[in-house]
Design a protein around this motif. Structure first.
Motif, PDB file in Angstrom:
ATOM      1  N   UNK A  66      -3.713  -9.271  -9.680  1.00  0.00           N
ATOM      2  CA  UNK A  66      -2.915  -9.411  -8.468  1.00  0.00           C
ATOM      3  C   UNK A  66      -1.954  -9.399  -9.523  1.00  0.00           C
ATOM      4  N   UNK A  67      -0.495  -8.984  -8.349  1.00  0.00           N
ATOM      5  CA  UNK A  67       0.619  -8.612  -8.784  1.00  0.00           C
ATOM      6  C   UNK A  67       1.507 -10.651  -8.506  1.00  0.00           C
ATOM      7  N   UNK A  68       2.241 -10.905  -9.641  1.00  0.00           N
ATOM      8  CA  UNK A  68       2.639 -11.947  -9.784  1.00  0.00           C
ATOM      9  C   UNK A  68       3.865 -11.603  -9.249  1.00  0.00           C
ATOM     10  N   UNK A  69       4.667 -11.282  -7.993  1.00  0.00           N
ATOM     11  CA  UNK A  69       6.388 -11.242  -8.256  1.00  0.00           C
ATOM     12  C   UNK A  69       7.335 -12.435  -8.306  1.00  0.00           C
ATOM     13  N   UNK A  70       8.671 -12.079  -8.708  1.00  0.00           N
ATOM     14  CA  UNK A  70       9.252 -12.684  -9.178  1.00  0.00           C
ATOM     15  C   UNK A  70      10.781 -12.250  -7.953  1.00  0.00           C
ATOM     16  N   UNK A  71      10.891 -11.195  -7.246  1.00  0.00           N
ATOM     17  CA  UNK A  71      11.604 -10.788  -6.068  1.00  0.00           C
ATOM     18  C   UNK A  71      11.018  -9.848  -5.135  1.00  0.00           C
ATOM     19  N   UNK A 115       0.741  -1.276  -0.445  1.00  0.00           N
ATOM     20  CA  UNK A 115       0.090  -0.083   0.013  1.00  0.00           C
ATOM     21  C   UNK A 115       0.451   0.940   0.342  1.00  0.00           C
ATOM     22  N   UNK A 116       0.394   2.292  -0.383  1.00  0.00           N
ATOM     23  CA  UNK A 116       1.238   3.648   0.052  1.00  0.00           C
ATOM     24  C   UNK A 116      -0.060   4.489   0.346  1.00  0.00           C
ATOM     25  N   UNK A 117      -0.571   3.601   1.241  1.00  0.00           N
ATOM     26  CA  UNK A 117      -1.809   4.244   2.019  1.00  0.00           C
ATOM     27  C   UNK A 117      -2.863   4.670   0.976  1.00  0.00           C
ATOM     28  N   UNK A 118      -2.891   5.358   0.529  1.00  0.00           N
ATOM     29  CA  UNK A 118      -4.299   5.623  -1.393  1.00  0.00           C
ATOM     30  C   UNK A 118      -4.223   4.305  -1.052  1.00  0.00           C
ATOM     31  N   UNK A 119      -4.092   3.495  -2.004  1.00  0.00           N
ATOM     32  CA  UNK A 119      -4.510   2.246  -2.574  1.00  0.00           C
ATOM     33  C   UNK A 119      -3.682   1.060  -2.018  1.00  0.00           C
ATOM     34  N   UNK A 120      -4.283   0.124  -2.235  1.00  0.00           N
ATOM     35  CA  UNK A 120      -3.622  -0.725  -1.981  1.00  0.00           C
ATOM     36  C   UNK A 120      -3.433  -1.810  -2.986  1.00  0.00           C
ATOM     37  N   UNK A 121      -2.517  -2.823  -3.416  1.00  0.00           N
ATOM     38  CA  UNK A 121      -2.681  -3.948  -4.285  1.00  0.00           C
ATOM     39  C   UNK A 121      -2.349  -4.713  -3.582  1.00  0.00           C
ATOM     40  N   UNK A 122      -2.521  -6.406  -4.285  1.00  0.00           N
ATOM     41  CA  UNK A 122      -2.462  -7.400  -3.814  1.00  0.00           C
ATOM     42  C   UNK A 122      -1.497  -8.245  -4.549  1.00  0.00           C
ATOM     43  N   UNK A 123      -0.551  -8.536  -3.408  1.00  0.00           N
ATOM     44  CA  UNK A 123       1.085  -9.236  -4.707  1.00  0.00           C
ATOM     45  C   UNK A 123       0.910 -11.039  -3.911  1.00  0.00           C
ATOM     46  N   UNK A 124       1.167 -12.324  -4.413  1.00  0.00           N
ATOM     47  CA  UNK A 124       1.955 -13.182  -4.350  1.00  0.00           C
ATOM     48  C   UNK A 124       2.556 -13.640  -4.635  1.00  0.00           C
ATOM     49  N   UNK A 125       3.709 -14.230  -3.943  1.00  0.00           N
ATOM     50  CA  UNK A 125       5.067 -14.757  -4.404  1.00  0.00           C
ATOM     51  C   UNK A 125       5.393 -15.969  -3.874  1.00  0.00           C
ATOM     52  N   UNK A 126       6.494 -16.698  -4.941  1.00  0.00           N
ATOM     53  CA  UNK A 126       6.408 -17.870  -4.182  1.00  0.00           C
ATOM     54  C   UNK A 126       8.369 -17.638  -3.954  1.00  0.00           C
ATOM     55  N   UNK A 127       8.874 -17.972  -2.753  1.00  0.00           N
ATOM     56  CA  UNK A 127      10.071 -18.407  -2.706  1.00  0.00           C
ATOM     57  C   UNK A 127      10.522 -17.724  -1.268  1.00  0.00           C
ATOM     58  N   UNK A 128      11.085 -17.919  -1.325  1.00  0.00           N
ATOM     59  CA  UNK A 128      12.188 -17.327   0.948  1.00  0.00           C
ATOM     60  C   UNK A 128      12.395 -15.689   0.573  1.00  0.00           C
ATOM     61  N   UNK A 129      11.192 -15.398   0.853  1.00  0.00           N
ATOM     62  CA  UNK A 129      11.749 -14.008   1.829  1.00  0.00           C
ATOM     63  C   UNK A 129      12.652 -13.355   2.399  1.00  0.00           C
ATOM     64  N   UNK A 130      13.182 -11.707   2.449  1.00  0.00           N
ATOM     65  CA  UNK A 130      14.034 -10.642   3.170  1.00  0.00           C
ATOM     66  C   UNK A 130      14.325 -11.251   4.157  1.00  0.00           C
ATOM     67  N   UNK A 158       8.735  -0.131   4.280  1.00  0.00           N
ATOM     68  CA  UNK A 158       8.657  -0.147   3.158  1.00  0.00           C
ATOM     69  C   UNK A 158       9.644  -1.969   2.687  1.00  0.00           C
ATOM     70  N   UNK A 159       9.110  -1.569   0.895  1.00  0.00           N
ATOM     71  CA  UNK A 159       8.861  -3.270   0.163  1.00  0.00           C
ATOM     72  C   UNK A 159       9.200  -2.780  -1.359  1.00  0.00           C
ATOM     73  N   UNK A 160      10.300  -3.075  -2.034  1.00  0.00           N
ATOM     74  CA  UNK A 160       9.615  -2.874  -3.474  1.00  0.00           C
ATOM     75  C   UNK A 160       9.730  -4.639  -3.981  1.00  0.00           C
ATOM     76  N   UNK A 161       9.323  -4.662  -4.839  1.00  0.00           N
ATOM     77  CA  UNK A 161       8.528  -6.266  -5.522  1.00  0.00           C
ATOM     78  C   UNK A 161       8.376  -5.249  -7.128  1.00  0.00           C
ATOM     79  N   UNK A 162       9.145  -6.681  -7.879  1.00  0.00           N
ATOM     80  CA  UNK A 162       9.347  -7.193  -9.210  1.00  0.00           C
ATOM     81  C   UNK A 162       9.073  -7.826 -10.093  1.00  0.00           C
TER      82      UNK A 162
END
Length: 145
Positions: free
Chosen positions: A110-115, A76-91, A99-103
């Motif tokens: 849905x945002x399918x994250x690779x990183x 979220x950026x506090x105004x809007x939110x976006x669901x994210x799906x990630x398969x892997x080990x998180x930092x 704070x997070x940056x997702x690629x």
């Protein structure tokens, strides 16, 4: 064929080769570009699905759900939110409210994250994320304790 005509053909052939090289370079650059968006940008702009991009913001409180190696959370950026799906080990520094940056790519809303990139200390925030938070009026510089 005269010398002038041969020279003209060589110049034209050289220009054609140079044009082809420039076209190849521009194509390679456009394929490797990854644009940064905030969740508000994703919601308000028409961004085509499947385009590789980065989103940044804060991990929303109480949104992290783990199911084996698959993790779902909300950025979220506090105004809007976006669901994210990630398969892997998180930092190690990944947690709610940070704070997070997702690629990755958008896939059916849905945002399918690779990183996933988490902030590396308590003062760091990516410039794009900080700018998005300042723009939304939710920026906290940490000086008011």
């Amino acid at each position: 064929m005269t010398r002038k005509q041969r020279r003209l053909y060589f110049v034209l052939l050289g220009m054609l080769a140079l044009g082809a090289a420039v076209a190849l370079v521009l194509t390679a650059i456009s394929d490797s570009l990854v644009y940064f968006y905030s969740p508000t940008d994703i919601v308000t702009q028409r961004i085509p699905e499947g385009r590789r991009m980065r989103i940044g913001g804060l991990v929303e409180a109480d949104s992290v759900k783990k199911d084996g190696k698959t993790v779902t959370f909300t950025v979220t950026d506090v105004t809007n939110a976006l669901p994210v799906v990630y398969s892997g080990i998180l930092p190690d520094l990944f947690r709610e409210g940070q704070g997070v940056v997702v690629e990755g790519r958008m896939d059916k809303g849905v945002f399918a994250a690779t990183e996933v990139l988490a902030k590396h200390d308590e003062n760091y925030m990516p410039k794009e994320v900080a700018d998005a938070l300042k723009k939304s009026g939710q920026w906290n510089d940490g000086k008011s304790k």
